[in-house]
Design a protein around this motif. Structure first.
Motif, PDB file in Angstrom:
ATOM      1  N   ALA A  95       0.836  -1.208   0.000  1.00 14.15           N
ATOM      2  CA  ALA A  95       0.000   0.000   0.000  1.00 14.15           C
ATOM      3  C   ALA A  95       0.871   1.258   0.000  1.00 14.15           C
ATOM      4  O   ALA A  95       0.611   2.198  -0.761  1.00 14.15           O
ATOM      5  CB  ALA A  95      -0.932  -0.007   1.209  1.00 14.15           C
ATOM      6  N   ARG A  96       1.897   1.281   0.833  1.00 12.06           N
ATOM      7  CA  ARG A  96       2.793   2.449   0.878  1.00 12.06           C
ATOM      8  C   ARG A  96       3.483   2.655  -0.463  1.00 12.06           C
ATOM      9  O   ARG A  96       3.599   3.779  -0.946  1.00 12.06           O
ATOM     10  CB  ARG A  96       3.837   2.267   1.968  1.00 12.06           C
ATOM     11  N   THR A  97       3.963   1.567  -1.055  1.00 10.11           N
ATOM     12  CA  THR A  97       4.642   1.652  -2.344  1.00 10.11           C
ATOM     13  C   THR A  97       3.715   2.222  -3.416  1.00 10.11           C
ATOM     14  O   THR A  97       4.132   3.019  -4.253  1.00 10.11           O
ATOM     15  CB  THR A  97       5.157   0.260  -2.767  1.00 10.11           C
ATOM     16  N   ALA A  98       2.454   1.825  -3.381  1.00  9.86           N
ATOM     17  CA  ALA A  98       1.476   2.286  -4.369  1.00  9.86           C
ATOM     18  C   ALA A  98       0.800   3.597  -3.954  1.00  9.86           C
ATOM     19  O   ALA A  98      -0.079   4.087  -4.666  1.00  9.86           O
ATOM     20  CB  ALA A  98       0.417   1.205  -4.577  1.00  9.86           C
ATOM     21  N   LEU A 132      -8.858  -3.559  -1.334  1.00 11.30           N
ATOM     22  CA  LEU A 132      -9.922  -3.481  -2.344  1.00 11.30           C
ATOM     23  C   LEU A 132      -9.360  -3.617  -3.754  1.00 11.30           C
ATOM     24  O   LEU A 132      -9.938  -4.319  -4.597  1.00 11.30           O
ATOM     25  CB  LEU A 132     -10.686  -2.159  -2.218  1.00 11.30           C
ATOM     26  N   HIS A 133      -8.243  -2.962  -4.015  1.00  7.02           N
ATOM     27  CA  HIS A 133      -7.603  -3.043  -5.330  1.00  7.02           C
ATOM     28  C   HIS A 133      -7.309  -4.498  -5.694  1.00  7.02           C
ATOM     29  O   HIS A 133      -7.585  -4.956  -6.798  1.00  7.02           O
ATOM     30  CB  HIS A 133      -6.313  -2.219  -5.310  1.00  7.02           C
ATOM     31  N   ARG A 134      -6.763  -5.236  -4.752  1.00  2.68           N
ATOM     32  CA  ARG A 134      -6.417  -6.634  -4.994  1.00  2.68           C
ATOM     33  C   ARG A 134      -7.655  -7.519  -5.100  1.00  2.68           C
ATOM     34  O   ARG A 134      -7.696  -8.434  -5.915  1.00  2.68           O
ATOM     35  CB  ARG A 134      -5.462  -7.128  -3.916  1.00  2.68           C
ATOM     36  N   ARG A 150      -1.294   4.090  -1.507  1.00  3.94           N
ATOM     37  CA  ARG A 150      -2.702   3.838  -1.215  1.00  3.94           C
ATOM     38  C   ARG A 150      -2.842   3.566   0.276  1.00  3.94           C
ATOM     39  O   ARG A 150      -1.883   3.175   0.933  1.00  3.94           O
ATOM     40  CB  ARG A 150      -3.202   2.591  -1.954  1.00  3.94           C
ATOM     41  N   SER A 151      -4.053   3.705   0.777  1.00  5.23           N
ATOM     42  CA  SER A 151      -4.332   3.273   2.146  1.00  5.23           C
ATOM     43  C   SER A 151      -4.363   1.753   2.161  1.00  5.23           C
ATOM     44  O   SER A 151      -4.498   1.100   1.107  1.00  5.23           O
ATOM     45  CB  SER A 151      -5.682   3.821   2.618  1.00  5.23           C
ATOM     46  N   LEU A 152      -4.243   1.175   3.332  1.00  6.02           N
ATOM     47  CA  LEU A 152      -4.324  -0.282   3.445  1.00  6.02           C
ATOM     48  C   LEU A 152      -5.679  -0.763   2.931  1.00  6.02           C
ATOM     49  O   LEU A 152      -5.762  -1.755   2.200  1.00  6.02           O
ATOM     50  CB  LEU A 152      -4.102  -0.717   4.897  1.00  6.02           C
ATOM     51  N   ASN A 153      -6.740  -0.071   3.293  1.00  9.06           N
ATOM     52  CA  ASN A 153      -8.075  -0.439   2.823  1.00  9.06           C
ATOM     53  C   ASN A 153      -8.142  -0.412   1.292  1.00  9.06           C
ATOM     54  O   ASN A 153      -8.645  -1.350   0.662  1.00  9.06           O
ATOM     55  CB  ASN A 153      -9.117   0.513   3.408  1.00  9.06           C
TER      56      ASN A 153
END
Length: 52
Positions: free
Chosen positions: A23-26, A35-37, A28-31
């Motif tokens: 998430a940090r690399t992308a 959801l993305h995955r 994005r938030s963990l949530n």
């Protein structure tokens, strides 16, 4: 408006750490990362920092 449901999810510590890193690399938030995955087409690899 989209109806959202809140859940509690138990994850192994190593999976949580890996998802947090992804998430940090992308940026994005963990949530959002989860959801993305989950929303990715089945069978389609999801890009992460390890595959680049």
């Amino acid at each position: 408006m989209v109806h959202e449901v809140r859940i509690t999810l138990r994850l192994p510590a190593d999976l949580h750490a890996w998802l947090t890193t992804q998430a940090r690399t992308a940026r994005r938030s963990l949530n959002s990362e989860i959801l993305h995955r989950l929303e990715a087409e089945p069978g389609t690899p999801v890009a992460d920092h390890e595959s680049t």
